[in-house]
Design a protein around this motif. Sequence first.
Motif, PDB file in Angstrom:
ATOM      1  N   SER A 152       0.828  -1.207   0.000  1.00  0.00           N
ATOM      2  CA  SER A 152       0.000   0.000   0.000  1.00  0.00           C
ATOM      3  C   SER A 152       0.862   1.257   0.000  1.00  0.00           C
ATOM      4  N   ALA A 153       0.256   2.349  -0.414  1.00  0.00           N
ATOM      5  CA  ALA A 153       0.946   3.636  -0.386  1.00  0.00           C
ATOM      6  C   ALA A 153       0.885   4.221   1.014  1.00  0.00           C
ATOM      7  N   VAL A 154       1.953   4.891   1.414  1.00  0.00           N
ATOM      8  CA  VAL A 154       1.967   5.598   2.705  1.00  0.00           C
ATOM      9  C   VAL A 154       1.008   6.781   2.571  1.00  0.00           C
ATOM     10  N   PRO A 155       0.010   6.892   3.460  1.00  0.00           N
ATOM     11  CA  PRO A 155      -1.017   7.921   3.265  1.00  0.00           C
ATOM     12  C   PRO A 155      -0.595   9.341   3.587  1.00  0.00           C
ATOM     13  N   ILE A 156       0.411   9.502   4.462  1.00  0.00           N
ATOM     14  CA  ILE A 156       0.752  10.834   4.958  1.00  0.00           C
ATOM     15  C   ILE A 156       2.177  10.813   5.500  1.00  0.00           C
ATOM     16  N   ASP A 157       2.786  11.970   5.653  1.00  0.00           N
ATOM     17  CA  ASP A 157       4.150  12.038   6.191  1.00  0.00           C
ATOM     18  C   ASP A 157       4.155  11.670   7.673  1.00  0.00           C
ATOM     19  N   GLY A 158       5.214  10.989   8.101  1.00  0.00           N
ATOM     20  CA  GLY A 158       5.311  10.617   9.515  1.00  0.00           C
ATOM     21  C   GLY A 158       6.626   9.947   9.842  1.00  0.00           C
ATOM     22  N   THR A 159       6.708   9.312  11.014  1.00  0.00           N
ATOM     23  CA  THR A 159       7.908   8.581  11.427  1.00  0.00           C
ATOM     24  C   THR A 159       7.546   7.120  11.665  1.00  0.00           C
ATOM     25  N   LEU A 160       8.511   6.261  11.419  1.00  0.00           N
ATOM     26  CA  LEU A 160       8.291   4.820  11.537  1.00  0.00           C
ATOM     27  C   LEU A 160       8.280   4.401  13.002  1.00  0.00           C
ATOM     28  N   LEU A 161       7.246   3.645  13.388  1.00  0.00           N
ATOM     29  CA  LEU A 161       7.158   3.106  14.745  1.00  0.00           C
ATOM     30  C   LEU A 161       7.617   1.664  14.797  1.00  0.00           C
ATOM     31  N   SER A 162       7.490   0.954  13.680  1.00  0.00           N
ATOM     32  CA  SER A 162       7.953  -0.430  13.629  1.00  0.00           C
ATOM     33  C   SER A 162       9.481  -0.449  13.563  1.00  0.00           C
ATOM     34  N   HIS A 163      10.048  -1.626  13.825  1.00  0.00           N
ATOM     35  CA  HIS A 163      11.511  -1.735  13.833  1.00  0.00           C
ATOM     36  C   HIS A 163      12.107  -1.664  12.432  1.00  0.00           C
ATOM     37  N   TYR A 164      11.321  -2.068  11.422  1.00  0.00           N
ATOM     38  CA  TYR A 164      11.892  -2.113  10.067  1.00  0.00           C
ATOM     39  C   TYR A 164      10.792  -1.903   9.038  1.00  0.00           C
ATOM     40  N   ALA A 165      11.172  -1.254   7.929  1.00  0.00           N
ATOM     41  CA  ALA A 165      10.282  -1.115   6.782  1.00  0.00           C
ATOM     42  C   ALA A 165      11.122  -0.962   5.527  1.00  0.00           C
ATOM     43  N   LEU A 166      10.601  -1.422   4.417  1.00  0.00           N
ATOM     44  CA  LEU A 166      11.269  -1.267   3.121  1.00  0.00           C
ATOM     45  C   LEU A 166      10.352  -0.417   2.248  1.00  0.00           C
ATOM     46  N   ILE A 167      10.818   0.774   1.895  1.00  0.00           N
ATOM     47  CA  ILE A 167       9.972   1.760   1.219  1.00  0.00           C
ATOM     48  C   ILE A 167      10.475   2.040  -0.197  1.00  0.00           C
ATOM     49  N   ASP A 168       9.556   1.999  -1.155  1.00  0.00           N
ATOM     50  CA  ASP A 168       9.866   2.392  -2.526  1.00  0.00           C
ATOM     51  C   ASP A 168       9.626   3.898  -2.625  1.00  0.00           C
ATOM     52  N   GLU A 169      10.728   4.673  -2.706  1.00  0.00           N
ATOM     53  CA  GLU A 169      10.635   6.131  -2.735  1.00  0.00           C
ATOM     54  C   GLU A 169      10.904   6.699  -4.130  1.00  0.00           C
ATOM     55  N   SER A 170      10.710   5.870  -5.161  1.00  0.00           N
ATOM     56  CA  SER A 170      11.041   6.309  -6.520  1.00  0.00           C
ATOM     57  C   SER A 170      10.236   7.531  -6.952  1.00  0.00           C
TER      58      SER A 170
END
Length: 625
Positions: A152-170
């Motif tokens: 899914s797309a990240v809906p809004i700007d923020g900070t990560l609370l989980s320990h890890y994430a892999l984000i496609d920032e293209s």
Amino acid sequence: MSVLFKYNKPMMLTVVSGLLIITGGVLRVLDYSPLDAVVFLASFLIGGYYQGREGITDLFKKRTLNVDILMILAAIGASVIGYWLEGALLIFIFSLSGSLEVYTMNKSKDAISSLMQMTPDMALRLNEDGTTEEIRTDQLSISDTVLVPKGSAVPIDGTLLSHYALIDESAISGESVPVSKSRGNEVIGGTLNAANAFKMEVTTEYSDTLFAKIIRLVDEAQGTPSQTATFIESIETTYVKLVLIFVPMMILFFQFVMGWGLTESFYRGMVLLTVASPCALMASASPATLSAISNGAKKGVLYKGGSYLENFSSVNAIAFDKTGTLTEGSFKVTDDWFSSGHDEKRVISIIIEMERQSSHPLAKAVIKHYSAEKLGVTSQIDVVNEVEGNGLIGIQGSDEYKIGKKAFVVTNEEDPAAVRALEREKEGKTVLYLSMNGVLIGFIALLDTPAAGAKETIAYFKEQGIHTFMITGDNQATGQSIGAMIGVEDVRANCLPDEKAELILELKEQFGTIVMVGDGINDAPALANASIGIAMGAGTDLAMESADVVLVQNDLSQLPYSHFLSKQLNRIILQNVIFSICVIIFLVSVNVLQLINLPLGVIGHEGSTILVILNGLRLLKPVKP
């Protein structure tokens, strides 16, 4: 074809008008008179609805005259003397040209629509009891916890609370490789979750997100015409008045001086009213500018107004900030030195505590390199003050610590440690000096590397005869080293924010049109002072607000692209203006010589308008520098 008619009611009415003209033509051939005139009148009213409404509204509400009034009068005049087909044809082609302008606007607005679709309308908010609730993205508040499912797309700007994430920032960076994120890292709305679901905390109001700002910038740019378009629009009313005065005079001239009959004189007046109208001239700049703005938006280059894009081709000098602009801005600590008379771990812990109060890339690199947890030592600093453009001052009890530039920290340049640090600077490294109560007790050397495409970008502008400058707050040795790597002609180092701004004004006086490219808070005054300020998209909000152009993807190669796009825009506008004026002169001349009739005049005049618009639409396609 669906794109051509999407949200384009004028185009739909134009098609209906054209079908009615064909129907009327058939009825005329079959001698169904006066039914053919009724059909032509229906074509006239349907095809001319939008243009006629706009012209009448401007006349009575804004007290201004435009080309729509001329076309309406010409069509009415042709119909009065029995030329129903010619009047309907005039309105049809005029309506077609107007529909193409609407199409251009819609294509330009598609740039906004495509951006808006990148952020989801709905988001999954996590409640305190652990349940999820689907709400509209624009209803999220700061500190809300959001769950972002896999894919899914990240809906809004923020900070990560989980320990890890892999984000496609293209969509933001242009980098196709997904970026690994750890707890506390920033996540940007519109980017894609490429791995497992994660939790994030909302840190920004929906209206202040990066994508919201991008959408606003594109929208503002579409509403801000170029200087050429503004000038052409400013003369429209005067031109129309002159035509309205000139046409009756010519009708009288044709009848009483040339000896033509009343019908022929009036007919030639209607042809003159048609061919002398500045429709093509009025369409010379705006469609082309809107197309170019859309082109840039697709490439991740946002212009806050058409004039900035138009003026880019006339730039004589371009100045760059160093850190985060010409260089990656991701510093790495290469080596350090600390006085043997002090506890190294304690000194490092003091450095970490002070640097935590700064958002500068150097501070982040130092904190990342020296892990406080591994030191086993922590220090408390009573007061930390940032001296803009120089460094930090920390107070611990009766001791004063300084960390930052050489001129800010070092009091004795002959100090062996200062001499040793100078060797690091000559290697192109950035050095942070640390003193305690005025005595140098350590330094940290960091290395920044040139940004991708920096060397090629500088080479392009030099080939174009444009002077290139680097303006940096770093020392001269570091600036010269990086400048030599990428080929910058002139390096101005040790510049504070106000000095950068003053230097831009000096260069502006020397070179005329100058561009400034930067990304930080300290670049904002210089960006504001430049003829065209360009901010890197990953830079600070203040830099983006102060700039006239934003490179969303931090891609320096978009600068040569923008420069070439600007040259193409100006070339096409010039082509359109010259072509439009020549067509008007030619058609007016052949009308006086009775070599054309009204249908040919309509086709020649409105055909030129369509060609001008189509020529501008070429800028929707990518250009090749």
